[in-house]
Design an enzyme around this catalytic site. Structure first.
Site, PDB file in Angstrom:
ATOM      1  N   HIS A 137       0.864  -1.186   0.000  1.00 34.97           N
ATOM      2  CA  HIS A 137       0.000   0.000   0.000  1.00 34.97           C
ATOM      3  C   HIS A 137       0.901   1.237   0.000  1.00 34.97           C
ATOM      4  CE1 HIS A 137      -2.714   2.987   1.928  1.00 34.97           C
ATOM      5  NE2 HIS A 137      -3.697   2.249   1.478  1.00 34.97           N
ATOM      6  N   ASP A 214       3.167  -4.642   8.025  1.00 33.32           N
ATOM      7  CA  ASP A 214       1.951  -3.843   7.890  1.00 33.32           C
ATOM      8  C   ASP A 214       0.767  -4.806   7.957  1.00 33.32           C
ATOM      9  OD1 ASP A 214      -0.317  -2.657   6.890  1.00 33.32           O
ATOM     10  OD2 ASP A 214       0.627  -1.793   5.112  1.00 33.32           O
ATOM     11  N   GLN A 217      -4.536  -5.180   6.841  1.00 33.05           N
ATOM     12  CA  GLN A 217      -5.584  -6.068   6.311  1.00 33.05           C
ATOM     13  C   GLN A 217      -5.619  -7.419   7.019  1.00 33.05           C
ATOM     14  OE1 GLN A 217      -7.870  -5.070   4.448  1.00 33.05           O
ATOM     15  NE2 GLN A 217      -7.002  -3.178   3.654  1.00 33.05           N
ATOM     16  N   LYS A 240     -10.304  -0.726  10.527  1.00 32.15           N
ATOM     17  CA  LYS A 240     -10.489  -1.893   9.658  1.00 32.15           C
ATOM     18  C   LYS A 240     -10.796  -3.136  10.496  1.00 32.15           C
ATOM     19  CE  LYS A 240      -7.075  -0.252   6.275  1.00 32.15           C
ATOM     20  NZ  LYS A 240      -7.818   0.361   5.164  1.00 32.15           N
ATOM     21  N   CYS A 378      -4.840   2.607  -3.609  1.00 28.13           N
ATOM     22  CA  CYS A 378      -3.617   3.146  -2.981  1.00 28.13           C
ATOM     23  C   CYS A 378      -2.464   2.152  -3.130  1.00 28.13           C
ATOM     24  CB  CYS A 378      -3.835   3.494  -1.508  1.00 28.13           C
ATOM     25  SG  CYS A 378      -5.088   4.743  -1.270  1.00 28.13           S
TER      26      CYS A 378
HETATM   27  N1  7TS Z   1      -1.659  -0.796   4.717  1.00 29.25           N
HETATM   28  C1  7TS Z   1      -2.565  -1.541   4.069  1.00 29.25           C
HETATM   29  C2  7TS Z   1      -2.214  -2.926   3.623  1.00 29.25           C
HETATM   30  C3  7TS Z   1      -3.837  -1.008   3.829  1.00 29.25           C
HETATM   31  O1  7TS Z   1      -4.746  -1.755   3.202  1.00 29.25           O
HETATM   32  C4  7TS Z   1      -4.149   0.309   4.265  1.00 29.25           C
HETATM   33  C5  7TS Z   1      -5.458   0.961   3.954  1.00 29.25           C
HETATM   34  C6  7TS Z   1      -3.160   1.013   4.965  1.00 29.25           C
HETATM   35  C7  7TS Z   1      -1.928   0.433   5.156  1.00 29.25           C
HETATM   36  C8  7TS Z   1      -3.411   2.366   5.519  1.00 29.25           C
HETATM   37  O2  7TS Z   1      -4.263   2.274   6.616  1.00 29.25           O
HETATM   38  P1  7TS Z   1      -4.783   3.579   7.356  1.00 29.25           P
HETATM   39  O3  7TS Z   1      -5.778   3.063   8.332  1.00 29.25           O
HETATM   40  O4  7TS Z   1      -3.611   4.229   7.997  1.00 29.25           O
HETATM   41  O5  7TS Z   1      -5.393   4.456   6.298  1.00 29.25           O
HETATM   42  N2  7TS Z   1      -6.140   0.406   2.864  1.00 29.25           N
HETATM   43  C9  7TS Z   1      -7.220   0.930   2.231  1.00 29.25           C
HETATM   44  C10 7TS Z   1      -7.858   0.264   1.194  1.00 29.25           C
HETATM   45  O6  7TS Z   1      -7.527  -0.816   0.734  1.00 29.25           O
HETATM   46  N3  7TS Z   1      -8.901   1.012   0.767  1.00 29.25           N
HETATM   47  O7  7TS Z   1      -8.927   2.127   1.513  1.00 29.25           O
HETATM   48  C11 7TS Z   1      -7.897   2.082   2.433  1.00 29.25           C
END
Ligand code: 7TS
Length: 420
Positions: A137, A214, A217, A240, A378
């Site tokens: 990501h 990371d 997910q 999430k 992203c």
């Molecule tokens: N890493 C992964 C693998 C992700 O899927 C996401 C967000 C992030 C980092 C960032 O997470 P945040 O909570 O700091 O924003 N992924 C997504 C997505 O797949 N669609 O919208 C956000």
């Protein structure tokens, strides 16, 4: 042809997964969209919240809200206890050794930036390397890129194959005497690939290199044990994992966190301040400057209680069943191609359809009440790898059903009928 294996039968019987009862815990799932029942399949972007989480956040403001870690009064003590209890729940959730290894941040993105700016800036110098993979990501690319630019270091990337897997042997060859840190996704948000993180950690550790994982997910979809995985750092986001927005977790091994400089300066992260010199607070407070998301943190604890109450193993099995069902049904659709066919895959299903732009798929599906995400997710380098501008992506949550998979498939047929 299905690429996702059916699960082996469980050795010991487990209670049936009562998805209808689970759905009743999520008020928003009763919503109707354009007169149709909502089919929420955008869980990888953010998951919906059970009443237990919504009530926990309201309860804080109604019953025990005050600033934490600073008051002697009753409310502050109670709020502090509840916030600290959420930290302990997080420790247990990840099987971390100590609660001080759990740093509360705003989300996965902030956790990556924290480590890049503290561990990274003190360990990465000119000519050094940071190793990531080709399916990260943006939030696990850009902070490292910024660090490498500043430190005149190099960002190395372990490539993915056509199935969307990282070849561990290629990964191993990219670990060089100049590699200072490895940072990899546990589960790809764009393709659903589960990475062999445990093996990658072993390979990195054999060379004395720490690994950042990371887990954005992964934590909603599978049990995670940071010590069993061998993760030196592990990050995830509350939103999430069925909790509130604005809360996230950075796990770090105490030995590493102790040696890292603070990230931001301010209240709560200090032991003493004079104009000449400031000394810093103990872990984890050294990394938690300023008033945190108090109610959100406490409600996040309720989200962890909720998912562990159901059981991550059972959630994983349920989502695997949906993934297998959806993969079989989508692959039978004429002109539809699943993007990402890794052997180890979970909860996320990306696809493209000949002659229909992903955004058009998303728009028609929305009219049928089916919420999916379309775009680059992203993860633009993943799209580039496949020569695609975008995909359509259905991502499952613990409350989704096989009927919803059928609604997805039906709406896709409608989209094809309209655009071809
Ligand atoms: N890493 C992964 C693998 C992700 O899927 C996401 C967000 C992030 C980092 C960032 O997470 P945040 O909570 O700091 O924003 N992924 C997504 C997505 O797949 N669609 O919208 C956000």
């Amino acid at each position: 042809m299905s690429t996702v294996a059916r699960p082996a039968p469980a050795a010991t019987p487990v209670p049936a997964y009562d998805v209808a009862a689970i759905r009743r815990d999520f008020p928003i799932l009763a919503t109707r969209v354009y007169g149709k029942p909502l089919v929420y399949l955008d869980n990888a972007a953010s998951a919906q919240k059970p009443s237990a989480v919504i009530d926990a956040e309201r309860d804080v403001y109604e019953k025990c809200y005050a600033n934490i870690h600073r008051g002697v009064h009753w409310l502050s003590v109670h709020a502090t206890d509840a916030y600290d209890a959420a930290r302990e729940k997080t420790r247990r959730f990840l099987n971390a050794a100590e609660a001080r290894e759990i740093v509360f941040v705003r989300g996965t993105t902030e956790a990556v930036n924290l480590v890049a700016q503290t561990y990274g800036r003190t360990h990465v110098g000119p000519g050094d390397e940071v190793l990531i993979t080709g399916l990260e990501h943006h939030s696990n690319i850009v902070p490292w890129q910024m660090l490498c630019e500043e430190r005149k270091a190099r960002l190395a990337v372990a490539p993915i194959n056509d199935a969307g897997e990282v070849d561990v042997d290629v990964f191993a060859r990219l670990l060089t005497p100049r590699t200072r840190i490895v940072s990899v996704a546990h589960l790809s948000n764009a393709l659903g690939t589960v990475l062999p993180v445990r093996r990658m950690a072993e390979l990195a550790h054999e060379r004395g290199i720490p690994i950042f994982v990371d887990g954005a997910q992964a934590t909603p979809r599978m049990p995670v044990d940071v010590r069993e995985l061998g993760a030196d750092f592990y990050a995830f986001s509350s939103h999430k994992t069925y909790g509130p927005t604005g809360v996230g977790v950075l796990y770090g091994r105490a030995e590493l966190l102790e040696k890292m400089p603070p990230y931001q300066g301010g209240g709560d992260m200090i032991r003493s301040v004079t104009f000449d010199k400031t000394t810093y607070n103990k872990l984890p407070h050294k990394f938690e400057a300023g008033t945190p998301n108090i109610a959100g943190g406490i409600a996040f604890g309720a989200a962890l209680d909720y998912v562990t109450g159901i059981g991550l193993e059972r959630i994983a099995a349920h989502e695997h069943d949906l993934l297998v069902d959806a993969t079989e049904k989508l692959q039978a659709v004429d002109g539809l191609r699943v993007v990402g066919t890794a052997r180890e895959k979970a909860g996320v299903l990306s696809f493209v359809i000949d002659g229909v732009h992903p955004h058009d798929i998303g728009t028609v599906l929305d009219r049928h009440g089916v919420a999916i995400r379309t775009g680059h997710h992203c993860a633009q380098p993943v799209m580039d790898r496949y020569g695609l501008p975008a995909t359509a992506r259905a991502s499952f949550g613990l409350y989704n059903t096989r009927d919803e998979v059928d609604a997805l498939v039906g709406a896709i047929h409608e989209a094809i009928r309209m655009f071809r």
